[in-house]
Motif scaffolding. Sequence first.
Motif, PDB file in Angstrom:
ATOM      1  N   SER A 100       0.848  -1.194   0.000  1.00 47.14           N
ATOM      2  CA  SER A 100       0.000   0.000   0.000  1.00 47.14           C
ATOM      3  C   SER A 100       0.884   1.244   0.000  1.00 47.14           C
ATOM      4  N   VAL A 101       0.315   2.319  -0.525  1.00 48.56           N
ATOM      5  CA  VAL A 101       1.006   3.606  -0.537  1.00 48.56           C
ATOM      6  C   VAL A 101      -0.022   4.687  -0.232  1.00 48.56           C
ATOM      7  N   ARG A 102       0.426   5.713   0.461  1.00 44.36           N
ATOM      8  CA  ARG A 102      -0.474   6.796   0.873  1.00 44.36           C
ATOM      9  C   ARG A 102       0.272   8.116   0.754  1.00 44.36           C
ATOM     10  N   PHE A 103      -0.327   9.067   0.043  1.00 46.15           N
ATOM     11  CA  PHE A 103       0.194  10.426  -0.070  1.00 46.15           C
ATOM     12  C   PHE A 103      -0.797  11.344   0.644  1.00 46.15           C
ATOM     13  N   PHE A 104      -0.295  12.224   1.483  1.00 41.36           N
ATOM     14  CA  PHE A 104      -1.182  13.174   2.156  1.00 41.36           C
ATOM     15  C   PHE A 104      -0.392  14.398   2.593  1.00 41.36           C
ATOM     16  N   TRP A 105      -1.129  15.471   2.824  1.00 44.40           N
ATOM     17  CA  TRP A 105      -0.527  16.727   3.265  1.00 44.40           C
ATOM     18  C   TRP A 105      -0.610  16.824   4.782  1.00 44.40           C
ATOM     19  N   GLU A 106       0.482  17.216   5.372  1.00 43.72           N
ATOM     20  CA  GLU A 106       0.533  17.510   6.799  1.00 43.72           C
ATOM     21  C   GLU A 106       1.041  18.941   6.915  1.00 43.72           C
ATOM     22  N   GLY A 107       0.108  19.870   6.970  1.00 44.32           N
ATOM     23  CA  GLY A 107       0.485  21.281   6.892  1.00 44.32           C
ATOM     24  C   GLY A 107       0.926  21.580   5.468  1.00 44.32           C
ATOM     25  N   LYS A 108       2.139  22.086   5.330  1.00 47.24           N
ATOM     26  CA  LYS A 108       2.690  22.385   3.997  1.00 47.24           C
ATOM     27  C   LYS A 108       3.681  21.325   3.532  1.00 47.24           C
ATOM     28  N   VAL A 109       3.699  20.207   4.208  1.00 47.69           N
ATOM     29  CA  VAL A 109       4.637  19.133   3.882  1.00 47.69           C
ATOM     30  C   VAL A 109       3.867  17.956   3.281  1.00 47.69           C
ATOM     31  N   LEU A 110       4.363  17.464   2.167  1.00 46.11           N
ATOM     32  CA  LEU A 110       3.782  16.280   1.547  1.00 46.11           C
ATOM     33  C   LEU A 110       4.428  15.044   2.172  1.00 46.11           C
ATOM     34  N   ILE A 111       3.612  14.137   2.669  1.00 40.91           N
ATOM     35  CA  ILE A 111       4.095  12.912   3.311  1.00 40.91           C
ATOM     36  C   ILE A 111       3.731  11.724   2.430  1.00 40.91           C
ATOM     37  N   MET A 112       4.670  10.825   2.280  1.00 36.48           N
ATOM     38  CA  MET A 112       4.414   9.575   1.575  1.00 36.48           C
ATOM     39  C   MET A 112       4.708   8.429   2.531  1.00 36.48           C
ATOM     40  N   GLN A 113       3.731   7.548   2.708  1.00 37.98           N
ATOM     41  CA  GLN A 113       3.910   6.358   3.531  1.00 37.98           C
ATOM     42  C   GLN A 113       3.734   5.140   2.628  1.00 37.98           C
ATOM     43  N   ALA A 114       4.670   4.212   2.716  1.00 41.59           N
ATOM     44  CA  ALA A 114       4.608   3.005   1.894  1.00 41.59           C
ATOM     45  C   ALA A 114       4.767   1.787   2.788  1.00 41.59           C
ATOM     46  N   GLU A 115       3.991   0.766   2.487  1.00 41.95           N
ATOM     47  CA  GLU A 115       4.136  -0.517   3.168  1.00 41.95           C
ATOM     48  C   GLU A 115       4.473  -1.557   2.112  1.00 41.95           C
ATOM     49  N   PHE A 116       5.547  -2.301   2.361  1.00 45.93           N
ATOM     50  CA  PHE A 116       6.010  -3.299   1.411  1.00 45.93           C
ATOM     51  C   PHE A 116       5.335  -4.633   1.672  1.00 45.93           C
ATOM     52  N   MET A 117       5.463  -5.550   0.736  1.00 48.56           N
ATOM     53  CA  MET A 117       4.814  -6.854   0.829  1.00 48.56           C
ATOM     54  C   MET A 117       5.290  -7.644   2.048  1.00 48.56           C
ATOM     55  N   ASN A 118       6.521  -7.402   2.501  1.00 46.30           N
ATOM     56  CA  ASN A 118       7.034  -8.125   3.669  1.00 46.30           C
ATOM     57  C   ASN A 118       6.635  -7.467   4.992  1.00 46.30           C
ATOM     58  N   GLY A 119       5.791  -6.423   4.945  1.00 48.21           N
ATOM     59  CA  GLY A 119       5.307  -5.781   6.157  1.00 48.21           C
ATOM     60  C   GLY A 119       6.108  -4.576   6.601  1.00 48.21           C
ATOM     61  N   GLU A 120       7.253  -4.329   5.997  1.00 44.68           N
ATOM     62  CA  GLU A 120       8.060  -3.170   6.370  1.00 44.68           C
ATOM     63  C   GLU A 120       7.364  -1.890   5.929  1.00 44.68           C
ATOM     64  N   LYS A 121       7.530  -0.836   6.730  1.00 44.50           N
ATOM     65  CA  LYS A 121       6.922   0.449   6.417  1.00 44.50           C
ATOM     66  C   LYS A 121       8.020   1.499   6.295  1.00 44.50           C
ATOM     67  N   GLU A 122       7.838   2.389   5.334  1.00 46.24           N
ATOM     68  CA  GLU A 122       8.779   3.490   5.121  1.00 46.24           C
ATOM     69  C   GLU A 122       7.968   4.773   4.977  1.00 46.24           C
ATOM     70  N   GLU A 123       8.605   5.884   5.290  1.00 50.56           N
ATOM     71  CA  GLU A 123       7.951   7.183   5.187  1.00 50.56           C
ATOM     72  C   GLU A 123       8.965   8.205   4.693  1.00 50.56           C
ATOM     73  N   ALA A 124       8.488   9.121   3.842  1.00 55.71           N
ATOM     74  CA  ALA A 124       9.337  10.204   3.326  1.00 55.71           C
ATOM     75  C   ALA A 124       8.508  11.473   3.307  1.00 55.71           C
ATOM     76  N   SER A 125       9.174  12.604   3.482  1.00 52.77           N
ATOM     77  CA  SER A 125       8.482  13.890   3.438  1.00 52.77           C
ATOM     78  C   SER A 125       9.137  14.775   2.379  1.00 52.77           C
ATOM     79  N   PHE A 126       8.305  15.623   1.753  1.00 56.58           N
ATOM     80  CA  PHE A 126       8.761  16.473   0.664  1.00 56.58           C
ATOM     81  C   PHE A 126       8.231  17.878   0.900  1.00 56.58           C
ATOM     82  N   LEU A 127       9.109  18.865   0.772  1.00 58.83           N
ATOM     83  CA  LEU A 127       8.737  20.278   0.940  1.00 58.83           C
ATOM     84  C   LEU A 127       8.655  20.945  -0.413  1.00 58.83           C
ATOM     85  N   PRO A 128       7.549  21.626  -0.706  1.00 57.33           N
ATOM     86  CA  PRO A 128       7.475  22.363  -1.972  1.00 57.33           C
ATOM     87  C   PRO A 128       8.436  23.545  -1.953  1.00 57.33           C
ATOM     88  N   MET A 129       9.029  23.819  -3.089  1.00 54.63           N
ATOM     89  CA  MET A 129       9.949  24.954  -3.198  1.00 54.63           C
ATOM     90  C   MET A 129       9.193  26.220  -3.519  1.00 54.63           C
TER      91      MET A 129
END
Length: 129
Positions: A100-129
């Motif tokens: 699964s993957v999820r993109f959402f805004w948290e204030g002015k920061v774009l957050i991406m959360q990903a869950e892999f098939m083996n159950g591991e979860k990762e998260e990254a944040s992106f700031l607009p310029m």
Amino acid sequence: MLEALLVLLIFLSVAALFPMLFREIDQVNQQLQPERKAEWELFVVQLRRELGFSTDWSATEGKLTFSHETENVMIEKYQQHLRRRVNGTGHELILLNIQSVRFFWEGKVLIMQAEFMNGEKEEASFLPM
């Protein structure tokens, strides 16, 4: 005869250890999985670079769209992968084995959360310029 029995006993003892050794090695390899971690890091670096030159970011639950010059780029989940499409065409796989993957805004920061098939979860944040 006694010597042959002793050699056979030693051989069988050592041979009995091999399945346990292989199981332990497989468990260590599954836990480390450096190629999956490297794939995630490379994906985040490439996405940050691409988002740095883009405008009009739009995030929905499983889809990210943005504009780059005259192109509209969409990153979406497709089956068990994350794919990149430009102007509604193309099929460039950019991240594999995604549950699964999820993109959402948290204030002015774009957050991406990903869950892999083996159950591991990762998260990254992106700031607009």
